[in-house]
Design a protein around this motif. Structure first.
Motif, short mmCIF file in Angstrom:
data_model
loop_
_atom_site.label_atom_id
_atom_site.label_comp_id
_atom_site.label_asym_id
_atom_site.label_seq_id
_atom_site.Cartn_x
_atom_site.Cartn_y
_atom_site.Cartn_z
N ARG A 141 0.82 -1.22 0.24
CA ARG A 141 0.12 0.19 -0.15
C ARG A 141 0.84 1.32 -0.05
O ARG A 141 0.35 2.22 -0.35
N GLU A 142 2.03 1.16 0.32
CA GLU A 142 3.05 2.21 0.51
C GLU A 142 3.97 2.38 -0.85
O GLU A 142 4.85 3.47 -0.72
N ILE A 143 3.57 1.82 -1.81
CA ILE A 143 4.31 1.80 -3.12
C ILE A 143 4.74 3.24 -3.60
O ILE A 143 5.64 3.87 -3.74
N ASP A 144 3.66 3.89 -3.73
CA ASP A 144 3.54 5.41 -4.41
C ASP A 144 4.01 6.31 -3.25
O ASP A 144 4.91 7.18 -3.83
N ASN A 145 3.87 6.10 -2.13
CA ASN A 145 4.68 6.89 -1.05
C ASN A 145 6.25 6.84 -1.09
O ASN A 145 7.04 7.51 -0.83
N LEU A 146 6.51 5.47 -1.17
CA LEU A 146 7.97 4.88 -1.27
C LEU A 146 8.56 5.81 -2.30
O LEU A 146 9.76 6.23 -2.43
N ARG A 147 7.90 5.70 -3.55
CA ARG A 147 8.55 6.33 -4.88
C ARG A 147 8.74 7.93 -4.40
O ARG A 147 9.75 8.27 -4.97
N ALA A 148 7.69 8.42 -4.03
CA ALA A 148 7.67 9.83 -3.81
C ALA A 148 8.80 10.23 -2.78
O ALA A 148 9.82 10.87 -3.00
N ALA A 149 9.27 9.45 -1.76
CA ALA A 149 10.28 9.70 -0.83
C ALA A 149 11.69 9.26 -1.55
O ALA A 149 12.53 10.25 -1.22
N LEU A 150 11.63 8.37 -2.39
CA LEU A 150 12.69 7.99 -3.25
C LEU A 150 13.24 9.20 -4.36
O LEU A 150 14.30 9.69 -4.21
N THR A 151 12.20 9.75 -4.84
CA THR A 151 12.32 10.62 -6.04
C THR A 151 13.02 11.76 -5.42
O THR A 151 14.00 12.46 -5.87
N TRP A 152 12.34 12.33 -4.06
CA TRP A 152 12.79 13.44 -3.56
C TRP A 152 14.34 13.23 -2.99
O TRP A 152 15.21 14.00 -3.36
N ALA A 153 14.54 12.08 -2.42
CA ALA A 153 15.86 11.98 -1.47
C ALA A 153 17.08 11.47 -2.52
O ALA A 153 17.91 12.17 -2.70
N LEU A 154 16.73 11.30 -3.88
CA LEU A 154 17.80 10.92 -4.88
C LEU A 154 17.92 12.18 -5.83
O LEU A 154 18.46 12.07 -6.94
N SER A 155 17.24 13.20 -5.76
CA SER A 155 17.02 14.43 -6.39
C SER A 155 18.41 15.24 -6.10
O SER A 155 18.83 15.06 -5.18
N SER A 156 18.40 16.51 -6.96
CA SER A 156 19.45 17.19 -6.50
C SER A 156 19.23 17.96 -5.46
O SER A 156 20.15 18.69 -4.80
N GLU A 157 17.94 18.03 -4.98
CA GLU A 157 17.54 18.95 -3.68
C GLU A 157 17.27 17.98 -2.70
O GLU A 157 17.06 18.57 -1.42
N GLY A 158 17.52 16.66 -2.62
CA GLY A 158 17.39 15.76 -1.58
C GLY A 158 18.53 15.48 -0.92
O GLY A 158 19.37 16.18 -0.51
N ASP A 159 18.47 14.43 -0.20
CA ASP A 159 19.46 13.93 0.68
C ASP A 159 19.94 12.52 0.16
O ASP A 159 19.37 11.40 0.34
N GLY A 160 20.94 12.65 -0.65
CA GLY A 160 21.43 11.53 -1.34
C GLY A 160 21.79 10.30 -0.31
O GLY A 160 21.49 9.17 -0.76
N LYS A 161 22.57 10.60 0.53
CA LYS A 161 22.92 9.48 1.68
C LYS A 161 21.52 8.83 2.17
O LYS A 161 21.67 7.35 2.37
N LEU A 162 20.74 9.59 2.52
CA LEU A 162 19.38 9.05 2.94
C LEU A 162 18.78 8.06 1.96
O LEU A 162 18.11 6.79 2.10
N GLY A 163 18.73 8.77 0.83
CA GLY A 163 18.08 8.15 -0.36
C GLY A 163 18.63 6.79 -0.80
O GLY A 163 18.05 5.77 -1.11
N ALA A 164 20.05 6.78 -0.77
CA ALA A 164 20.93 5.32 -1.01
C ALA A 164 20.52 4.44 0.17
O ALA A 164 20.28 3.07 -0.40
N GLY A 165 20.32 4.70 1.33
CA GLY A 165 20.07 4.01 2.27
C GLY A 165 18.42 3.29 2.21
O GLY A 165 18.47 1.93 2.26
N LEU A 166 17.68 4.19 1.86
CA LEU A 166 16.31 3.79 1.76
C LEU A 166 16.15 2.96 0.25
O LEU A 166 15.49 1.78 0.55
N ALA A 167 16.91 3.13 -0.78
CA ALA A 167 16.96 2.17 -1.99
C ALA A 167 17.47 0.86 -1.52
O ALA A 167 16.83 0.01 -2.23
#
Length: 946
Positions: A503-529
């Motif tokens: 049920r969280e797929i689209d929420n997870l995608r939104a979080a990853l999209t932000w975290a792995l963007s130039s405006e996000g937090d790459g370290k956090l995004g890599a951990g989440l991925a």
């Protein structure tokens, strides 16, 4: 039924006043609708006896056909009014109802039993109403109207709630018009939208009712006393911005005016005693593109009706209706938004509207000129609600907008940064104000914002500091939520509860999209991925796993060489094998992963990556390398438990199959299929990139066919497809379909089964982006076309599929389909080209030790040269060599196939005796499969008289 007694019943603080038609608790009036009161009255005068459902319906709805659920609505209203004493009204199963308790005897007075609320229209002359006439047909609300009409006879106050633009006012007005003929009194529409001062609510009501009040201080109590016992229906519209004053006014009327019923509209509940809340739902929209005829859905009907009102020649077709359905779905079925969209479609066209809905607040303006200002643009409709919120609820609403797939309370807390108590209170308030919708169950509570509300709130959140902080908190929340997928110890438990995570797929995608963007937090995004990598595989989204891993690897920010990189490299490598094939880049990725696993001493990932490298070698037909990796896996696993032994047997059995060690390979694969433990099967699919039982069965079909066990091979193919289908894993299912459609069905000349499985393979592989398996499906299609008399079509498809196999280095099927291509070229009379393809396949097979197919290649080469009619000796030598190779490999079926072709060649030259002598000893060694086409041909030739 005769006359009934009128008087006063009393029981334990309750009073039922039949003359005033009033229920009181400790002397205070309790709101109860007219028909609900009549039911209670009937039960009270029955002195505790059971009153059947039929009796009640005949008494309360004389001469009318009423559904049983209508009675149940009123029974529920009575119980609600009785509050803690609700058990006084007892249901007697299958018989009726009774009122418990010692109620005092009434005074002996009598009245006509005809319900006071049922008055013929001819008797209504002189009653006043200002309920507006309908401006247009109300679409899609018939069930709601009927239900609300029923509620109005059970409750004295019904409040219609819902977000702006949902159609509360229009619906309430239609209900009021329906009720007008049934009330013995006046009906008034009271509009509160223009009020800026809540203190003016009593004055506004008094003016609407034309009350003559002799006072400078108009209060709720004064207005209520002035109404007194007058019978009337009040439709009080748009209470939300003066909700406290409106609630006080309505409560005063319900207490002091026993003959007043109120139908209110408000984006927020009034929260007063006796209120029944009806949440106005969106119009019905097609759930998806495959949900039947869109024109049966009310949202689509409204769109079409409004567009035709502005463009008389507007016509609907299959494509346009599908587009309209998509627009309505995107707009959540909100009538106001749909009307705006229809108005724009009439001038800009459907495709313009469909393509610009992301900018809906600019696009969707207009509507009727007579509409309220807040209903003239979609933004204005939401501004009205937003500006009524206190600051804390505004912040919460904006933070919740980052969840496109809805949210739990824990997720809401994470986004807002507030504690549970404050978040729960704010969430509850937003629900009551119709800005948040409950979207779960009691056991699994969940909420969401309608997409239009979410887009609006996300815009309000902006892209600055507040947005960045909210997204960082949500990404951290999902890092914690999905962590069970990152540990071998908790992986099985996570898979067992997959529905919660899905049920969280689209929420997870939104979080990853932000975290792995130039405006996000790459370290956090890599951990989440990394944490979520196995989740994507578990949900059959192999390609997405690889995409996120690839993005995350570029955002490690100093975390290179750690476990995060290891997990991401492994996820990327596995995804590349299944979606792109065996590319050099994929090999490099997996080699890096193995180095990391060894450096970190991670046993789980050493096994995973070893298996991935084995898979890479096996599929690119580096069979000797595959055997080395199989031995390496067995050494790393220790060979102790059944799980490790089954995996090792599977890994060794597959390359042995294609090296033509059929007996040994069959024994290994058969053992692996039967002994692979079922308790960790789903986790093994993620760890190993395959399902041991189904993969073992699928590959073993090659051994079974070669050994002449044709019925066993067909059954193994069926079983592997059924088993794989049950796993719901696309890559597992495609393996089973590929072997069943190609190696089994085509080899056994079962074109019907090949077509069925081949088309399913093609569709499934295309849907999930599994390019290598799609290539197999295309080749199956080409083989069938050629065999059915369309060699040109077959050649085109086979060349395309083989080209894709080469590009992806998925070569297990390569020589087989090269042989099929040669057969298609032969059928087209292109014999030189056919020989060229056979020679290429032979060269490949020799270089790769891919020996099982060699007898068939030799046979096919002899057949092509025989068609050239240039060298009889060479033809005979090729047929004989094919038979000798097949015999040496234990390939009974290929020995029969070679012998059959040789025998038919001799028969064509008049030497039937020699043909039968060659064929008979091979045929006699078969123990099954006698109904297969090739054995039937052999028997026919053997039975031919000389």
């Amino acid at each position: 039924m005769g006359q009934i007694e009128i008087g006063l019943f009393e029981h334990s603080g309750w009073e039922l006043d039949l003359e005033k038609r009033e229920l009181r608790a400790m002397g205070a009036p309790v709101p109860l609708g007219s028909r609900a009161f009549e039911i209670l009255e009937t039960l009270a005068v029955s002195s505790g006896r059971i009153v059947t459902k039929d009796e009640l319906m005949k008494r309360v709805w004389p001469g009318m056909v009423v559904e049983e659920n209508t009675l149940q609505v009123h029974i529920s209203a009575i119980r609600r009014a009785l509050g803690k004493d609700r058990d006084l009204l007892r249901t007697v199963s299958g018989r009726g109802y009774r009122l418990l308790g010692e109620w005092t005897e009434p005074e002996k007075r009598f009245a006509d039993p005809t319900p006071a609320t049922l008055v013929r229209s001819s008797e209504r002359e002189g009653f006043v109403t200002n309920i507006p006439s309908a401006a247009s047909e109300l679409i899609g609300r018939q069930a709601a109207i009927s239900h609300i009409v029923t509620l109005m006879s059970a409750y004295r106050l019904v409040t219609l709630t819902g977000p702006g633009g949902i159609g509360k006012t229009v619906l309430a007005s239609e209900v009021a018009r329906r009720l007008q003929p049934t009330i013995d009194g006046d009906a008034f529409f009271v509009e509160l939208v223009s009020l800026s001062d809540p203190n003016l609510v009593p004055t506004t009501l008094a003016q609407a009712l034309d009350l003559r009040l002799q006072s400078d201080d108009v209060s709720a109590e004064l207005v209520a006393r002035a109404i007194g016992n007058r019978k009337m229906l009040l439709l009080i519209d748009n209470c939300e911005h003066v909700v406290d004053a409106a609630a006080e006014m309505i409560e005063a009327m319900l207490r002091a005016c026993p003959n007043v019923s109120v139908l209110a509209t408000s984006r927020e509940l009034l929260r007063i005693e006796g209120e029944f809340t009806y949440r106005v739902p969106p119009l019905d929209v097609p759930a998806n593109e495959k949900a039947g005829d869109p024109l049966t859905h009310s949202a689509v009907q409204l769109f079409v009706a409004r567009t035709r009102a502005l463009q008389s020649d507007f016509r609907t077709s299959g494509d346009s209706v599908s587009t309209i359905a998509g627009i309505c779905r995107h707009l959540d079925g909100i009538p106001l938004a749909i009307e705006f969209a229809a108005a724009r479609a009439a001038t800009l066209g459907l495709q313009q509207i469909a393509g610009r809905l992301d900018d809906r607040f600019v696009l969707l303006t207009g509507g009727r000129r007579t509409a309220l200002p807040r209903h003239r643009t979609l933004r204005a409709a939401l501004d009205w609600s937003y500006e009524l919120l206190p600051e804390g609820e505004r912040r919460l609403l904006c933070s919740l907008s980052v969840y496109p797939a809805g949210f739990t309370l824990e997720a809401a807390m994470a986004a807002s940064g507030e504690d549970e108590e404050e978040t729960a209170l704010g969430l509850s308030n937003l629900v009551t104000k119709s800005l948040v919708t409950f979207d779960g169950t009691e056991a699994a509570p969940r909420w969401r914002l309608l997409e239009t509300v979410r887009v609006y709130s996300l815009e309000k959140l902006g892209g600055g500091t507040d947005y960045q902080m909210t997204m960082r908190r949500t990404a951290a929340f999902f890092l914690s939520l999905f962590r069970p997928f990152s540990s071998e110890d908790s992986l099985q438990l996570a898979i067992d509860g997959l529905g919660r995570y899905r049920r969280e797929i689209d929420n997870l995608r939104a979080a990853l999209t932000w975290a792995l963007s130039s405006e996000g937090d790459g370290k956090l995004g890599a951990g989440l991925a990394a944490v979520a990598s196995d989740f994507w595989i578990a949900t059959s989204l192999v390609s997405e796993s690889g995409e996120w891993a690839k993005k995350a690897l570029s955002c490690l920010e100093g975390e290179e060489g750690g476990r995060t990189e290891l997990v991401l490299q492994c996820a990327l490598g596995f995804a590349m094998i299944y979606t792109q094939g065996m590319s050099e880049q994929g090999r490099t990725v997996l080699a890096r992963a193995l180095t990391l696993a060894e450096t970190l001493g991670d046993q789980d990932y050493q096994q995973r990556v070893t298996c991935a490298l084995w898979l890479f070698s096996a599929r690119s037909v580096e069979l000797d390398d595959a055997l080395v990796y199989a031995q390496e896996y067995e050494k790393r696993a220790g060979g102790g438990d059944a799980r490790s032994r089954a995996t090792a047997a599977w890994m060794s059995g597959i390359p042995q199959t294609y090296q033509a060690h059929h007996v040994e390979a069959h024994d290994r694969l058969d053992w692996a299929a039967r002994n692979s433990p079922s308790n960790n099967r789903r986790t093994d699919m993620l760890r190993l990139g395959a399902d041991i039982p189904t993969s073992s069965m699928a590959h073993n079909t090659v051994n079974l066919i070669s050994l002449g066990r044709l019925e066993a091979a067909s059954q193994a193919a069926e079983d592997s497809v059924d088993e794989a289908r049950a796993t719901k894993q696309p890559f597992v299912f495609c393996v089973a379909l590929a072997w069943a459609s190609a190696f089994v069905s085509l080899s056994l000349d079962n074109e019907a089964r090949a077509r069925q499985w081949g088309e399913e393979l093609t569709a499934h592989a295309l849907q999930h982006g599994l390019k290598p398996f799609y290539a197999v499906g295309i080749c199956v299609r080409g083989s069938l076309a050629s065999r059915s008399g369309s060699p040109a079509e077959g050649i085109h498809a086979l060349r395309a599929g083989i080209r894709d196999m080469q590009e992806s280095s998925y070569l297990l099927f390569y020589p087989f389909f090269m042989c099929e291509l040669a057969a298609a070229l032969q059928a087209a009379g292109r014999l030189d080209e056919a020989l060229l393809e056979i020679d290429r396949a032979q060269k490949f097979s020799v270089e790769k030790s891919y020996r099982w197919i060699v007898p068939e290649l030799l046979r096919k080469k002899g057949e092509i040269i025989a068609a050239q009619d240039v060298d009889e000796t060479l033809v005979v030598d090729l047929f004989r060599e094919a038979g000798r190779r097949a015999s040496a490999q234990g390939g009974l079926y290929w020995e029969l196939t070679a012998g059959m072709t040789y025998a038919e060649y001799l028969t064509s030259r008049g030497d039937l005796g020699a043909a039968q002598e060659i064929l008979r000893p091979v045929y006699q060694r078969f123990r099954e499969g006698f109904s297969s086409p090739r054995l039937l041909r052999a028997k026919t030739l053997l039975d031919t008289k000389q």
